[in-house]
Design a protein around this motif. Structure first.
Motif, short mmCIF file in Angstrom:
data_model
loop_
_atom_site.label_atom_id
_atom_site.label_comp_id
_atom_site.label_asym_id
_atom_site.label_seq_id
_atom_site.Cartn_x
_atom_site.Cartn_y
_atom_site.Cartn_z
N MET A 1 -42.53 -22.20 -3.58
CA MET A 1 -42.65 -22.06 -4.74
C MET A 1 -41.90 -22.79 -5.20
SD MET A 1 -45.00 -20.84 -6.72
CE MET A 1 -44.30 -20.48 -7.79
N GLU B 1 -42.34 -18.19 -1.29
CA GLU B 1 -40.95 -18.44 -1.84
C GLU B 1 -40.85 -19.84 -1.66
OE1 GLU B 1 -38.89 -14.84 -1.64
OE2 GLU B 1 -36.85 -16.13 -1.85
N ASN C 1 -50.61 -19.16 -7.81
CA ASN C 1 -49.13 -18.04 -8.74
C ASN C 1 -49.73 -18.32 -9.76
OD1 ASN C 1 -45.59 -17.99 -9.41
ND2 ASN C 1 -46.09 -16.53 -7.86
N GLU D 1 -52.07 -15.90 -11.39
CA GLU D 1 -51.53 -15.09 -11.32
C GLU D 1 -51.14 -14.37 -10.43
OE1 GLU D 1 -51.95 -13.14 -15.36
OE2 GLU D 1 -52.70 -15.46 -16.27
N LYS D 2 -51.42 -14.35 -9.03
CA LYS D 2 -50.90 -13.80 -7.69
C LYS D 2 -49.50 -13.79 -7.51
CE LYS D 2 -55.53 -14.29 -5.91
NZ LYS D 2 -56.59 -15.22 -5.87
N THR D 3 -49.26 -12.30 -7.12
CA THR D 3 -47.71 -12.30 -6.63
C THR D 3 -48.08 -13.35 -5.15
OG1 THR D 3 -48.32 -10.62 -5.06
CG2 THR D 3 -47.90 -9.69 -7.58
N TYR D 4 -46.03 -13.55 -4.95
CA TYR D 4 -46.11 -13.50 -3.58
C TYR D 4 -46.99 -13.31 -2.42
CZ TYR D 4 -42.23 -16.65 -6.01
OH TYR D 4 -41.41 -17.46 -6.58
N SER D 5 -46.79 -12.09 -2.93
CA SER D 5 -47.49 -11.16 -0.80
C SER D 5 -48.89 -11.58 -1.65
CB SER D 5 -46.86 -10.11 -1.02
OG SER D 5 -47.16 -9.01 -2.43
#
Lengths: 180, 241
Positions: free
Chosen positions: A154, A151, A129, A133-137
């Motif tokens: 994190m 989530e 993440n 820089e990757k999104t949660y999905s």
């Protein structure tokens, strides 16, 4: 005072009241200060543009946050991600950060040590993440886990880092507040 | 703090929805302690992010820039509104004029460039105006449908507006008739050959043949008849009144 002047006055008030929060929110999504600035400006400009046809059924604050979010998502979808090397280089050479290079190295060491202490899955999720820089999905789909799990991992990572870096962060925040 | 933590994580990771962002902002503003806690966690995220730090621009400077743009836009918008209104009124006026002109052309009872109606019983052609063109002896002529169509087409060509401009300067009528014959594909015969010497000075721009003949007839004092079955126009009278 004309209708437009009254509107501009109202916009000025909203601008001063919400700018900081909106810019910060835009930044969390975009991770670019300049783009975040442009997005927030666009939102306020569109406010005047739409006054005749706009009927805000929610609070102005909610409208502004939604508007910023939509602009950010549109921008993110439209623009390919790239790093402005000139800007990065300038930031490094001008020493724009308040902490000097020696301190930066020290901070990096502390952070790296704290990250190393994270449980394995938690660490992978956090690094994917933050560094990639990757999104949660995106992280969830790559690791074959639920978004909710990402989530939770994190949150766990942040809690651990918060404890590990407590002393250092406290100093840092105090320093930032002093500078501000 | 326990309840807010997942939301806070989502927010600083850039995953918060607008509603969640609002909740976080409200929580930050609730107390100095919350503000400090937010800053700590925010810093962790920033320090672990390679892209750089969040830098809040100077709000007053940003407002000045935005205000200028707002005022500029407002000015443009006002101008655009004025132009839009002007354009709209122009369109309206043009529309009214067009309607009036069309109505005059369509409804004018004295219109000489008339519609052709075919009398099935008499096989004669009528002008909707004052003039009736019929076969000279007024006797019914038996014609096939094809012949009737031909006459109709020919007559249409007489009443069709021609793009050509005739500029006759002191030109004898027989020469004028020659020019008209060529352009409208109809034969013009002068009942009295002397009338051919009558001189005409006139300019006709985009007129139908009937309009030209009417004007010349009025000026020179002649009348004319159209003989559809032989596609001929007969100019009657002595001319040169």
């Amino acid at each position: 005072m004309s209708k437009q002047d009254i509107l501009i006055k109202a916009i000025a008030q909203a601008f001063h009241e919400h700018y900081e929060a909106l810019h910060r929110y835009a930044y969390t999504i975009l991770r670019e200060n300049e783009t975040a600035k442009d997005v927030v400006q666009k939102v306020f400009l569109s406010l005047l543009e739409r006054t005749d046809k706009l009927e805000i059924k929610i609070s102005l604050q909610s409208y502004l946050f939604r508007s910023v979010y939509n602009h950010c998502i549109n921008h993110r979808n439209r623009t390919p991600k790239f790093v402005d090397l000139d800007q990065v280089s300038d930031e490094f050479s001008s020493g724009r950060n308040s902490i000097n290079q020696v301190e930066v190295n020290e901070v990096q060491k502390q952070i790296s040590a704290a990250i190393e202490k994270l449980p394995p899955q938690c660490k992978i999720v956090f690094l994917k993440n933050r560094e990639e820089e990757k999104t949660y999905s995106q992280v969830a789909s790559e690791m074959g886990i639920a978004v909710k799990t990402v989530e939770a991992q994190m949150t766990k990572a942040l809690k651990i880092l918060r404890i590990e870096l407590a002393e250092f962060l406290s100093c840092l925040v105090t320093m930032i507040n002093l500078f501000n | 703090m326990t309840d807010i933590q997942p939301l806070l994580t989502r927010y600083i990771s850039g995953e918060a929805t607008p509603d969640e962002a609002e909740v976080i902002e409200a929580w930050i503003n609730e107390s100095a302690q919350n503000h400090k806690e937010f800053q700590c966690q925010w810093k962790i995220i920033e320090l672990t992010f390679a892209g750089g730090n969040h830098q809040l621009p100077d709000i007053e400077t940003e407002w000045k820039i935005t205000e200028n743009k707002l005022k500029k836009w407002n000015g443009i918008s006002a101008d655009a509104n004025a132009w839009y209104k002007l354009f709209f009124y122009k369109l309206l006026v043009m529309g009214v004029i067009t309607t009036i002109v069309t109505a005059i052309f369509v409804l004018n009872p004295f219109d000489k460039e008339a519609k052709v109606t075919e009398k099935a019983d008499k096989d004669s052609l009528l002008l909707s105006g004052k003039k009736e063109l019929s076969i000279p002896n007024d006797e019914p002529v038996k014609m096939s449908k094809r012949e009737r169509n031909n006459i109709s087409e020919t007559y249409t060509s007489l009443t069709k507006y021609n793009s050509i401009v005739f500029d006759f300067s002191d030109m004898p009528l027989n020469k004028v008739a020659g020019s008209l014959e060529k352009e409208y594909g109809v034969s013009i015969i002068l009942e009295n050959p002397d009338a051919g010497n009558c001189r005409i000075t006139s300019r006709f721009e985009h007129k139908t043949l009937t309009e030209i003949l009417d004007i010349m007839g009025f000026t020179l004092g002649f009348k004319y008849k159209y003989l559809p079955e032989i596609n001929r126009i007969l100019i009657l009278g002595n001319g040169c009144k």
